[in-house]
Scaffold this active site. Structure first.
Site, PDB file in Angstrom:
ATOM      1  N   SER A 113     -36.906  50.123 -47.106  1.00 54.70           N
ATOM      2  CA  SER A 113     -37.762  51.044 -46.373  1.00 54.70           C
ATOM      3  C   SER A 113     -37.000  51.793 -45.285  1.00 54.70           C
ATOM      4  O   SER A 113     -35.983  52.417 -45.554  1.00 54.70           O
ATOM      5  CB  SER A 113     -38.957  50.268 -45.807  1.00 54.70           C
ATOM      6  N   HIS A 114     -37.464  51.672 -44.063  1.00 53.75           N
ATOM      7  CA  HIS A 114     -36.897  52.416 -42.942  1.00 53.75           C
ATOM      8  C   HIS A 114     -35.707  51.704 -42.308  1.00 53.75           C
ATOM      9  O   HIS A 114     -35.099  52.236 -41.387  1.00 53.75           O
ATOM     10  CB  HIS A 114     -37.987  52.573 -41.891  1.00 53.75           C
ATOM     11  N   ASP A 278     -39.957  58.266 -44.333  1.00 58.42           N
ATOM     12  CA  ASP A 278     -38.975  57.218 -44.045  1.00 58.42           C
ATOM     13  C   ASP A 278     -37.974  57.039 -45.191  1.00 58.42           C
ATOM     14  O   ASP A 278     -37.933  57.840 -46.113  1.00 58.42           O
ATOM     15  CB  ASP A 278     -39.694  55.898 -43.751  1.00 58.42           C
ATOM     16  N   ASP A 280     -37.712  55.223 -47.879  1.00 60.25           N
ATOM     17  CA  ASP A 280     -38.144  55.236 -49.285  1.00 60.25           C
ATOM     18  C   ASP A 280     -39.344  56.149 -49.519  1.00 60.25           C
ATOM     19  O   ASP A 280     -39.943  56.127 -50.600  1.00 60.25           O
ATOM     20  CB  ASP A 280     -38.447  53.816 -49.770  1.00 60.25           C
ATOM     21  N   ASP A 282     -42.440  56.321 -48.230  1.00 58.06           N
ATOM     22  CA  ASP A 282     -43.858  55.926 -48.235  1.00 58.06           C
ATOM     23  C   ASP A 282     -44.526  56.041 -46.863  1.00 58.06           C
ATOM     24  O   ASP A 282     -45.746  56.028 -46.771  1.00 58.06           O
ATOM     25  CB  ASP A 282     -44.068  54.532 -48.858  1.00 58.06           C
ATOM     26  N   ARG A 283     -43.728  56.154 -45.803  1.00 58.03           N
ATOM     27  CA  ARG A 283     -44.341  56.300 -44.474  1.00 58.03           C
ATOM     28  C   ARG A 283     -44.411  57.771 -44.079  1.00 58.03           C
ATOM     29  O   ARG A 283     -43.688  58.610 -44.634  1.00 58.03           O
ATOM     30  CB  ARG A 283     -43.512  55.568 -43.422  1.00 58.03           C
ATOM     31  N   LYS A 377     -48.343  53.379 -50.335  1.00 52.37           N
ATOM     32  CA  LYS A 377     -48.576  54.411 -49.344  1.00 52.37           C
ATOM     33  C   LYS A 377     -47.645  55.575 -49.648  1.00 52.37           C
ATOM     34  O   LYS A 377     -46.654  55.404 -50.345  1.00 52.37           O
ATOM     35  CB  LYS A 377     -48.406  53.859 -47.945  1.00 52.37           C
TER      36      LYS A 377
END
Ligand code: G16
Length: 544
Positions: A113-114, A278, A280, A282-283, A377
């Site tokens: 992710s982030h 972010d 990947d 999704d945010r 998300k």
């Protein structure tokens, strides 16, 4: 095809967290660490033979190597076909979209992710099921149990494949299809939102925007959707070239880590709209001119205005939010006469609600918003949703949010994170809070009186599964709340998260700085949890 069974030894630390297994790259580089976990995934899935799997990741360091290993192991484990994004890339929501569109059995997504990337950064891997969403706890737990007992893994002997061109390869009888990572996803976005109106807004000469891809996965998606399909000029896209180390940055779209974008949106000549996604994809973070939209408010505003977009014009079945997310969406659900579901932190908990048609929109305070269009998300989806609202309402972001507050009241909200604190001490803090559960009702702290304090437990309304110990809630009689939990996504020490929320109905009182509006609750959190004592810190690492 030559398949070898290789001997291996189990690792004790492969329990997936909030979202898959996240560790330092150096941990993943240990002998067979990746292979053990991948084999443990395959061993926990029944009926895999001949099936289709989707594989891709956020492009961070180790992504390319991991994809090649997974392809060889997939062939050795009897998969029929693997769809892999060109260059081994797929944003998390795009992976979910591809799994669903192609009716795949599931997918393996490579991302932390982030979290920062590079040889000294983090890497991650998670399994998504056939609905396109993160595997539920019963599967992640089986994967973990398998990882504790694993003695062998299966891998095909094969040279690395060329993944940089769209096309077909074979490993034995298994087909590897290298697909364009963007097009299926971009087409889906075009079905949900009014691209003509957004195009007209963007090209009206009256509207300026910036999108910051933070050198992570959404660069190519933003180029195709925002630039090619919606006419945004290239200079409106910041950091749009993905890099293996995310340019040395921390692609977490919040006020602290997306500083470059924040500076632009808070400058004298700021554009009308700013957004970031972010690592990947999704945010999301949404900004207006000199205005920050909290993720909790964003969910509430999107829900209240969903009927203005083509994809949601028929209304919402329900709204779901994670427990620590503010209760702003609850007020919208109430007015719309639809159900509001409160789930534990983790997108995986929304899957059943979406599959059962109980919820249409979902959101989390952790900069995540999404809907039933996929089972993750979705950062760019939220950006397009906002652009659609701006194009229809022809008002500024600030105007839309402040009129929402006037109509529904404002839920002042903030999260205080204490990152990388001593794990044992953080555990002691949480244990003390847990031991206090049920004992504080009626206790007064200044103007606040505790209504209840408990450890949140969730019973899934679809399959009846129970998830306990999901965070300490201290709820006050006026609806204010303080929530304490430990992050399940960090890779160093422990991260203590404290979520603070206070409702304000009076429009005259709705324009305060949230840290000021929440000052009493911040003090009460310290009194109840003794944060300084247990963390040894005077202030939080990150305030959002
Ligand atoms: C993941 C999960 C989210 C969760 C977030 C923070 O997001 O998918 O559901 O809210 O972590 O979790 P925690 O508070 O346990 O650190 P992401 O974007 O990191 O995949």
């Amino acid at each position: 095809m030559n398949v070898t069974e290789k001997e291996t030894q189990p690792y004790a630390d492969q329990r997936p967290g909030t979202s898959g297994l996240r560790k330092k790259v150096t941990v993943f580089q240990q002998a067979n660490y990746l292979e053990n976990f991948v084999q443990s995934i395959f061993d926990s899935l029944e009926g895999l033979q001949g099936q289709t799997l989707v594989v891709g990741g956020d492009g961070r360091y180790f992504n390319r190597h991991a994809v090649q290993v997974i392809l060889r192991m997939a062939a050795a484990n009897g998969l029929g076909r693997v769809l892999v994004g060109r260059g081994g890339l797929l944003s998390t929501p795009a992976a979910s979209c591809v799994i669903r569109k192609h009716g795949a059995f599931g997918g393996i997504i490579l991302s932390a992710s982030h979290n920062p990337a590079g040889p000294d950064g983090d890497f991650g891997i998670k399994y998504n099921i056939g609905n396109g969403g993160p595997a539920p706890e019963k599967i992640t737990e089986t994967i973990y149990q398998n990882s504790r007992e694993i003695r062998r893994y299966r891998i095909a002997e094969h040279a690395d494949l060329d993944l940089d061109t769209v096309g077909e390869h074979h490993i034995g009888t298994m087909v590897v299809e290298v697909i364009d990572p963007v097009s299926d996803y971009a087409d889906l976005m075009q079905q949900l939102f009014d691209f003509d109106r957004i195009h007209a807004l963007i090209n009206s000469g009256l509207f300026q925007m910036r999108f910051d891809a933070m050198h992570a996965i959404t660069g190519p998606y933003a180029v195709e959707i925002l630039e090619n399909r919606l006419g945004v000029t290239p200079d409106a896209l910041m950091n749009a070239v993905p890099k293996e180390d995310f340019g040395g940055g921390h692609p977490d779209p919040n006020l602290v880590y997306a500083k470059e974008l924040v500076d632009v949106l808070f400058a004298a000549d700021a554009p009308d709209f700013g957004a970031a996604s972010d690592g990947d994809g999704d945010r999301n973070m949404i900004l207006g001119r000199k205005f920050f939209v909290t993720p909790s408010d964003s969910l509430a505003v999107l829900a209240a205005n969903a009927h203005l977009t083509p994809g949601y014009r028929l209304g919402l079945a329900g709204i779901a939010r994670s427990m620590p997310t503010s209760q702003a969406a609850d007020r919208v659900a109430e007015r719309l006469g639809i159900e509001l579901y409160e789930t534990p932190t983790g997108w995986k908990f929304f899957g059943n609600l979406l599959d059962a048609g109980k919820a249409t929109l979902c959101g989390e305070e952790s900069f995540g918003t999404g809907s039933d269009h996929v089972r993750e998300k979705d950062g760019l989806w939220a950006v397009l949703f906002w652009l659609n609202l701006l194009a229809v309402r022809k008002e500024s972001v600030q105007k839309i949010v402040t009129s929402h507050w006037r109509s529904y009241g404002r839920n002042y909200y903030s999260r205080h994170d204490y990152e990388n604190v001593d794990g044992e001490r953080a555990g002691e803090l949480m244990k003390r809070l847990r031991d206090q559960c049920g004992t504080l009702a009626g206790t007064r702290y200044g103007n606040y009186e505790v209504a209840f304090n408990d450890d949140f437990a969730y019973t899934d309304p679809v399959d009846g599964s129970i998830s306990e110990r999901q965070g300490i809630r201290v709820a006050f009689s006026d609806g204010s709340r303080i929530v304490f939990r430990l992050s399940g996504t960090g890779t160093e020490g422990a991260t203590l998260r404290i979520y603070l929320e206070r409702y304000e109905a009076d429009p005259e009182q709705q324009l305060q700085d949230p840290q000021h509006a929440l000052a009493d609750l911040i003090n009460i959190a310290e009194q109840i949890a003794r944060i300084r004592h247990y963390t040894g810190r005077e202030t939080p690492t990150v305030i959002t």
